[in-house]
Design a protein around this motif. Structure first.
Motif, PDB file in Angstrom:
ATOM      1  N   LEU A 143       3.381   2.093  -0.126  1.00 38.88           N
ATOM      2  CA  LEU A 143       2.289   2.455  -1.023  1.00 38.88           C
ATOM      3  C   LEU A 143       1.447   1.225  -1.314  1.00 38.88           C
ATOM      4  CD1 LEU A 143       4.097   4.683  -3.707  1.00 38.88           C
ATOM      5  CD2 LEU A 143       2.945   5.427  -1.626  1.00 38.88           C
ATOM      6  N   LEU A 176       2.912  10.698  -5.405  1.00 44.12           N
ATOM      7  CA  LEU A 176       2.272  10.230  -4.174  1.00 44.12           C
ATOM      8  C   LEU A 176       3.161  10.472  -2.963  1.00 44.12           C
ATOM      9  CD1 LEU A 176       0.660   6.906  -5.433  1.00 44.12           C
ATOM     10  CD2 LEU A 176      -0.514   9.012  -4.770  1.00 44.12           C
ATOM     11  N   ARG A 177       4.471  10.359  -3.130  1.00 46.39           N
ATOM     12  CA  ARG A 177       5.396  10.666  -2.035  1.00 46.39           C
ATOM     13  C   ARG A 177       5.278  12.139  -1.636  1.00 46.39           C
ATOM     14  NH1 ARG A 177       6.691   5.817   0.119  1.00 46.39           N
ATOM     15  NH2 ARG A 177       7.432   4.378  -1.468  1.00 46.39           N
ATOM     16  N   ALA A 181      -1.442   6.246   0.589  1.00 45.87           N
ATOM     17  CA  ALA A 181      -1.372   6.513  -0.847  1.00 45.87           C
ATOM     18  C   ALA A 181      -1.607   5.231  -1.623  1.00 45.87           C
ATOM     19  CB  ALA A 181      -0.019   7.115  -1.207  1.00 45.87           C
ATOM     20  N   GLU A 230       4.769   7.346  -8.493  1.00 46.03           N
ATOM     21  CA  GLU A 230       5.051   7.148  -7.075  1.00 46.03           C
ATOM     22  C   GLU A 230       5.641   8.419  -6.467  1.00 46.03           C
ATOM     23  OE1 GLU A 230       8.131   4.423  -4.449  1.00 46.03           O
ATOM     24  OE2 GLU A 230       7.124   3.493  -6.161  1.00 46.03           O
TER      25      GLU A 230
END
Length: 249
Positions: free
Chosen positions: A199, A72-73, A83, A69
């Motif tokens: 997300l 993706l951030r 995302a 994660e």
């Protein structure tokens, strides 16, 4: 047009890799992780195409543990619109990654999928080619220049003999090389905003893909250290040592 950018969480390229004491793999505990550098280049190129008006949406997707994660951030902070995290604790091999990405492509229907030519952890250099084969989309690997035109993408790619230019019909798959661009740094305000963005979380089971590893790592070893050099007093001594000790003459 929508652009899909797969990104992978890997050990940061500045970190000195250490092998586990039992030789079962690379030590990942308390090690700095970051986005795969080739995927950063892919994300940057997608964002530039969007800024040039060639794309409307940039979607980042990552396959890996919950900590992916963070990667993706980073993509969201760079400028990605959405995302998707496909969460699994298994070691996902290139074929399984390509199958999962095929399912994402079928769902998202991007006009262009841009990903790094390889990940710096396993250096497989297989996922882009496998994704192209599974989807039936044309591919251009090792891209050093990408130009999107009406219904096509013109890619300049690096080959052994120099540069090759190919034209692909969209949708297509492109893998990026180092000289394509220089990735931007995410600003602090964008990093803070990215922390609050939702997300889209999935699992491999949601796509009906089995990610059980097909390969078994028997042993991992660090490369042997280099031996110290020696000084010789004459050319004759050098030739003698090359013959008797090095065995190269």
């Amino acid at each position: 047009m929508k652009i899909l950018v797969p990104v992978k969480r890997v050990v940061d390229y500045n970190v000195k890799i250490r092998v586990k004491a039992d030789g079962s793999g690379v030590e990942l505990a308390n090690v700095k992780m970051s986005m795969n550098p080739f995927d950063e280049i892919a994300m940057e190129e997608a964002l530039r195409l969007k800024e040039a008006g060639k794309a409307t949406d940039v979607v980042a997707v990552s396959i890996g543990p919950a900590k992916a994660e963070e990667t993706l951030r980073t993509a969201l902070a760079m400028g990605a619109d959405r995302a998707i995290l496909i969460e699994t604790d298994e070691t996902v091999e290139p074929l399984a990654v390509a199958r999962l990405l095929k399912a994402v492509v079928a769902s998202e229907e991007p006009g262009l999928t841009i990903l790094g030519k390889q990940a710096i952890d396993d250096d497989s250099n297989q996922t882009g080619q496998m994704l192209s084969a599974l989807t039936g989309y044309p591919q251009a690997t090792f891209a050093s220049k990408v130009v999107v035109e009406d219904g096509t993408v013109v890619v300049t790619r690096e080959v052994d003999g120099g540069l090759q230019t190919v034209e692909l019909k969209l949708p297509a798959v492109v893998t990026t090389d180092l000289r394509l661009n220089e990735p931007r740094y995410a600003s602090l305000p964008n990093i803070m905003k990215a922390k609050k963005k939702p997300l889209d979380k999935k699992t491999p089971a949601d796509f009906g893909v089995d990610v059980t590893p097909r390969l078994k790592v028997l042993k991992t070893e660090a490369p042997a250290g280099r031996k110290a050099g020696i000084k010789v007093k004459s050319v004759a001594e050098l030739v003698e040592k090359l013959k008797t000790e090095a065995g190269v003459l």
